[in-house]
Design a protein around this motif. Structure first.
Motif, PDB file in Angstrom:
ATOM      1  N   ALA A  57      -9.076 -20.614 -38.266  1.00 39.58           N
ATOM      2  CA  ALA A  57      -9.788 -20.075 -37.895  1.00 39.58           C
ATOM      3  C   ALA A  57      -8.204 -20.452 -35.797  1.00 39.58           C
ATOM      4  O   ALA A  57      -7.737 -20.232 -35.160  1.00 39.58           O
ATOM      5  CB  ALA A  57     -11.250 -20.284 -36.730  1.00 39.58           C
TER       6      ALA A  57
ATOM      7  N   SER B  47     -13.760  -6.850 -32.078  1.00 38.33           N
ATOM      8  CA  SER B  47     -12.305  -7.690 -31.883  1.00 38.33           C
ATOM      9  C   SER B  47     -12.989  -8.442 -32.939  1.00 38.33           C
ATOM     10  O   SER B  47     -11.711  -9.720 -33.457  1.00 38.33           O
ATOM     11  CB  SER B  47     -12.021  -8.304 -30.368  1.00 38.33           C
ATOM     12  OG  SER B  47     -11.642  -6.736 -29.272  1.00 38.33           O
ATOM     13  N   ILE B  48     -14.173  -8.641 -32.598  1.00 38.02           N
ATOM     14  CA  ILE B  48     -15.140 -10.206 -33.762  1.00 38.02           C
ATOM     15  C   ILE B  48     -14.227  -9.510 -35.247  1.00 38.02           C
ATOM     16  O   ILE B  48     -14.015 -10.241 -35.611  1.00 38.02           O
ATOM     17  CB  ILE B  48     -16.322 -10.021 -33.395  1.00 38.02           C
ATOM     18  CG1 ILE B  48     -16.470 -10.918 -31.767  1.00 38.02           C
ATOM     19  CG2 ILE B  48     -16.798 -11.331 -34.125  1.00 38.02           C
ATOM     20  CD1 ILE B  48     -18.273 -10.484 -32.204  1.00 38.02           C
TER      21      ILE B  48
ATOM     22  N   GLU C 277      -5.798 -15.234 -43.448  1.00 37.97           N
ATOM     23  CA  GLU C 277      -5.028 -16.283 -43.906  1.00 37.97           C
ATOM     24  C   GLU C 277      -5.946 -17.167 -44.617  1.00 37.97           C
ATOM     25  O   GLU C 277      -5.142 -18.326 -44.837  1.00 37.97           O
ATOM     26  CB  GLU C 277      -5.058 -17.134 -41.856  1.00 37.97           C
ATOM     27  CG  GLU C 277      -4.234 -18.412 -42.083  1.00 37.97           C
ATOM     28  CD  GLU C 277      -2.820 -18.199 -42.188  1.00 37.97           C
ATOM     29  OE1 GLU C 277      -2.256 -18.733 -42.129  1.00 37.97           O
ATOM     30  OE2 GLU C 277      -2.406 -16.663 -41.969  1.00 37.97           O
TER      31      GLU C 277
ATOM     32  N   CYS D  50     -14.344 -11.509 -25.555  1.00 39.16           N
ATOM     33  CA  CYS D  50     -13.304 -10.792 -26.180  1.00 39.16           C
ATOM     34  C   CYS D  50     -14.333  -9.169 -25.801  1.00 39.16           C
ATOM     35  O   CYS D  50     -15.383  -9.453 -25.361  1.00 39.16           O
ATOM     36  CB  CYS D  50     -13.242 -10.107 -27.806  1.00 39.16           C
ATOM     37  SG  CYS D  50     -15.149 -10.326 -28.453  1.00 39.16           S
TER      38      CYS D  50
ATOM     39  N   ASP E  77     -12.340  -7.888 -36.817  1.00 42.13           N
ATOM     40  CA  ASP E  77     -10.738  -7.999 -36.301  1.00 42.13           C
ATOM     41  C   ASP E  77     -10.040  -8.925 -36.590  1.00 42.13           C
ATOM     42  O   ASP E  77      -9.518  -8.986 -37.570  1.00 42.13           O
ATOM     43  CB  ASP E  77      -9.968  -6.436 -35.332  1.00 42.13           C
ATOM     44  CG  ASP E  77     -10.791  -5.232 -35.121  1.00 42.13           C
ATOM     45  OD1 ASP E  77     -11.303  -5.192 -36.097  1.00 42.13           O
ATOM     46  OD2 ASP E  77     -10.081  -4.538 -34.419  1.00 42.13           O
ATOM     47  N   ARG E  78     -10.798  -9.705 -35.787  1.00 40.90           N
ATOM     48  CA  ARG E  78     -10.157 -11.152 -35.944  1.00 40.90           C
ATOM     49  C   ARG E  78     -10.409 -11.785 -37.676  1.00 40.90           C
ATOM     50  O   ARG E  78     -10.096 -12.463 -37.879  1.00 40.90           O
ATOM     51  CB  ARG E  78     -10.221 -12.257 -34.560  1.00 40.90           C
ATOM     52  CG  ARG E  78     -10.388 -13.606 -34.620  1.00 40.90           C
ATOM     53  CD  ARG E  78      -8.886 -13.668 -34.930  1.00 40.90           C
ATOM     54  NE  ARG E  78      -8.021 -13.359 -33.704  1.00 40.90           N
ATOM     55  CZ  ARG E  78      -5.883 -12.993 -34.051  1.00 40.90           C
ATOM     56  NH1 ARG E  78      -6.370 -13.754 -34.717  1.00 40.90           N
ATOM     57  NH2 ARG E  78      -5.772 -12.422 -32.859  1.00 40.90           N
TER      58      ARG E  78
ATOM     59  N   LEU F 204      -8.498 -10.916 -40.056  1.00 39.77           N
ATOM     60  CA  LEU F 204      -6.975 -11.742 -40.054  1.00 39.77           C
ATOM     61  C   LEU F 204      -7.769 -13.351 -40.017  1.00 39.77           C
ATOM     62  O   LEU F 204      -7.121 -13.768 -41.271  1.00 39.77           O
ATOM     63  CB  LEU F 204      -6.520 -11.488 -38.349  1.00 39.77           C
ATOM     64  CG  LEU F 204      -5.858 -10.708 -37.826  1.00 39.77           C
ATOM     65  CD1 LEU F 204      -5.812 -11.180 -36.683  1.00 39.77           C
ATOM     66  CD2 LEU F 204      -5.027  -9.566 -38.840  1.00 39.77           C
ATOM     67  N   VAL F 205      -8.244 -13.653 -39.929  1.00 36.01           N
ATOM     68  CA  VAL F 205      -8.988 -15.279 -40.446  1.00 36.01           C
ATOM     69  C   VAL F 205      -8.790 -15.333 -41.949  1.00 36.01           C
ATOM     70  O   VAL F 205      -8.526 -16.423 -42.848  1.00 36.01           O
ATOM     71  CB  VAL F 205      -9.896 -15.568 -39.873  1.00 36.01           C
ATOM     72  CG1 VAL F 205     -10.677 -16.739 -40.628  1.00 36.01           C
ATOM     73  CG2 VAL F 205      -9.690 -15.483 -37.872  1.00 36.01           C
TER      74      VAL F 205
ATOM     75  N   HIS G 236      -8.645 -20.430 -32.056  1.00 39.56           N
ATOM     76  CA  HIS G 236      -9.261 -19.640 -30.972  1.00 39.56           C
ATOM     77  C   HIS G 236     -10.289 -19.350 -31.406  1.00 39.56           C
ATOM     78  O   HIS G 236     -11.566 -19.998 -32.026  1.00 39.56           O
ATOM     79  CB  HIS G 236      -8.583 -17.951 -32.591  1.00 39.56           C
ATOM     80  CG  HIS G 236      -9.117 -16.951 -32.077  1.00 39.56           C
ATOM     81  ND1 HIS G 236      -9.663 -16.239 -31.584  1.00 39.56           N
ATOM     82  CD2 HIS G 236      -7.691 -15.831 -31.408  1.00 39.56           C
ATOM     83  CE1 HIS G 236     -10.038 -14.663 -31.254  1.00 39.56           C
ATOM     84  NE2 HIS G 236      -8.290 -14.747 -30.954  1.00 39.56           N
ATOM     85  N   TRP G 237     -10.874 -18.593 -30.013  1.00 37.04           N
ATOM     86  CA  TRP G 237     -12.131 -17.936 -29.898  1.00 37.04           C
ATOM     87  C   TRP G 237     -13.025 -18.177 -31.473  1.00 37.04           C
ATOM     88  O   TRP G 237     -14.654 -18.361 -31.080  1.00 37.04           O
ATOM     89  CB  TRP G 237     -12.309 -16.928 -28.686  1.00 37.04           C
ATOM     90  CG  TRP G 237     -11.959 -15.633 -28.784  1.00 37.04           C
ATOM     91  CD1 TRP G 237     -10.832 -15.603 -28.227  1.00 37.04           C
ATOM     92  CD2 TRP G 237     -12.414 -14.954 -29.985  1.00 37.04           C
ATOM     93  NE1 TRP G 237     -10.461 -14.153 -28.422  1.00 37.04           N
ATOM     94  CE2 TRP G 237     -11.341 -13.729 -29.155  1.00 37.04           C
ATOM     95  CE3 TRP G 237     -14.056 -15.067 -30.662  1.00 37.04           C
ATOM     96  CZ2 TRP G 237     -11.717 -12.549 -30.030  1.00 37.04           C
ATOM     97  CZ3 TRP G 237     -14.191 -13.404 -30.960  1.00 37.04           C
ATOM     98  CH2 TRP G 237     -13.251 -12.377 -31.052  1.00 37.04           C
ATOM     99  N   ILE G 238     -12.739 -17.609 -31.912  1.00 34.62           N
ATOM    100  CA  ILE G 238     -13.210 -16.962 -33.429  1.00 34.62           C
ATOM    101  C   ILE G 238     -14.238 -18.050 -33.811  1.00 34.62           C
ATOM    102  O   ILE G 238     -14.137 -18.277 -34.711  1.00 34.62           O
ATOM    103  CB  ILE G 238     -12.710 -16.109 -34.351  1.00 34.62           C
ATOM    104  CG1 ILE G 238     -13.527 -14.772 -35.463  1.00 34.62           C
ATOM    105  CG2 ILE G 238     -11.635 -16.761 -34.915  1.00 34.62           C
ATOM    106  CD1 ILE G 238     -14.013 -13.961 -35.029  1.00 34.62           C
TER     107      ILE G 238
END
Length: 341
Positions: free
Chosen positions: A187, A273-274, A284, A268, A276-277, A280-281, A190-192
């Motif tokens: 993460a 968006s939570i 990664e 967000c 979705d992010r 991605l995390v 990022h705000w997540i």
């Protein structure tokens, strides 16, 4: 009485009956024309006749849209998930006449939705068709839609036997060793990064976290107000308050350092968006088959591991039906025996 006339080697059957509009249909043989006319007259006699000509100008999509307008209000307000599903179904059936909503059409629709690598699950299709059946029930009962039966419900029974639809299987995915640390590392800044600990230590849903504001935190009494919790709509705000234990307090405190006072905890615009992010995390971090909602399962499981009872966990998680929490307890006979000593 039915009448018949020959036209270019084909036979037209014409049925006239008091109280009904004239109905006609053409067949290749006179026997077929007679058979159809007999069925129509019998249906008119027992009141089951439906003239589909009037249904060709009414689309399934328009019925669903009216269903949303009239059913989505007051005590029957749809949740965000249901509303999104119903609207998506309305778009798929936007131009389909009600007369074409046959078992064959519904079965083909179900098979197409389930097909391919991007096909939806049995439970998702079951949910779509259940909402569609509700809309048809509304139309038949309240709006006078002339259909002899709800073909969606009839076809769903067959689709269930064909394993095209079914109930959802409860996920039991939890964080595995090192996965939490890998998520935080992936993460970055990022705000997540601030959202993850709150989810793991609170059991709040994605939408509930998205609505959190810093003025919802009562630091003095260690209480957190949860806005618009779906199980508690219409109740007083005291029913939407959960305790803040030390790990959650630390997570909220950390998040507050990077936000303006009084602002939303998640910066967000949309709650999606939570997740979705988060997707991605996880990618990664090299973590597979983990959704943001699984963090709620992780939090609830941890509460039980700390020794909280089902009623105590229900206060935090917001479960109205305690039976839904039984799957988290995973009690073993040996554990019960220890408690009886």
């Amino acid at each position: 009485m039915a009448s018949y006339r020959e036209r270019g080697g084909q036979y037209q059957a014409i049925v006239r009956k008091r109280g009904y509009e004239r109905v006609a249909k053409t067949f290749f043989t006179k026997a077929a024309a007679r058979s159809w006319a007999t069925q129509v007259e019998a249906a008119m006699d027992n009141g089951s006749w439906t003239d589909v000509r009037g249904l060709r100008s009414t689309t399934v999509g328009s019925i669903i849209e009216r269903f949303i307008q009239e059913a989505n209000q007051g005590d029957t307000t749809f949740g965000k998930s249901k509303l999104a599903t119903v609207r998506a179904t309305a778009r798929r059936f936007e131009h389909v006449p009600v007369s074409d909503l046959t078992p064959e059409t519904i079965l083909d629709y179900g098979r197409s939705r389930r097909a391919g690598p991007k096909g939806i699950s049995k439970s998702t299709l079951n949910q779509e068709l259940t909402y569609l059946a509700q809309a048809i029930d509304f139309a038949r009962t309240l709006w006078g839609l002339q259909l002899p039966e709800n073909s969606v419900r009839t076809t769903m029974r067959v689709m269930s036997s064909l394993k095209l639809i079914g109930s959802s299987n409860d996920r039991d995915r939890r964080l595995r060793p090192s996965e939490y640390k890998r998520l935080l590392l992936a993460a970055g800044t990022h705000w997540i990064r601030d959202i993850l600990p709150i989810a793991v230590h609170s059991s709040l849903r994605q939408e509930e976290i998205h609505k959190l504001r810093f003025d919802d935190i009562d630091w003095g009494r260690n209480l957190l107000r949860v806005r618009d919790r779906e199980e508690e709509r219409g109740k007083s705000s005291e029913f939407c308050t959960i305790p803040i234990h030390l790990p959650l307090r630390n997570a909220l405190s950390r998040a507050m350092k990077y936000r303006k006072s009084g602002s939303n905890l998640a910066p967000c615009k949309h709650s999606a968006s939570i997740s979705d992010r988060f997707a991605l995390v996880t990618r990664e971090a090299g973590i597979q088959d983990l959704t943001f909602h699984d963090l709620r399962h992780e939090a609830i499981s941890r509460f039980f591991e700390k020794g909280l009872s089902i009623p105590q966990v229900a206060v935090i998680s917001g479960h109205k039906d305690w039976k839904q929490l039984k799957r988290y307890t995973q009690l073993r006979p040996a554990d019960i025996l220890d408690s009886l000593q």
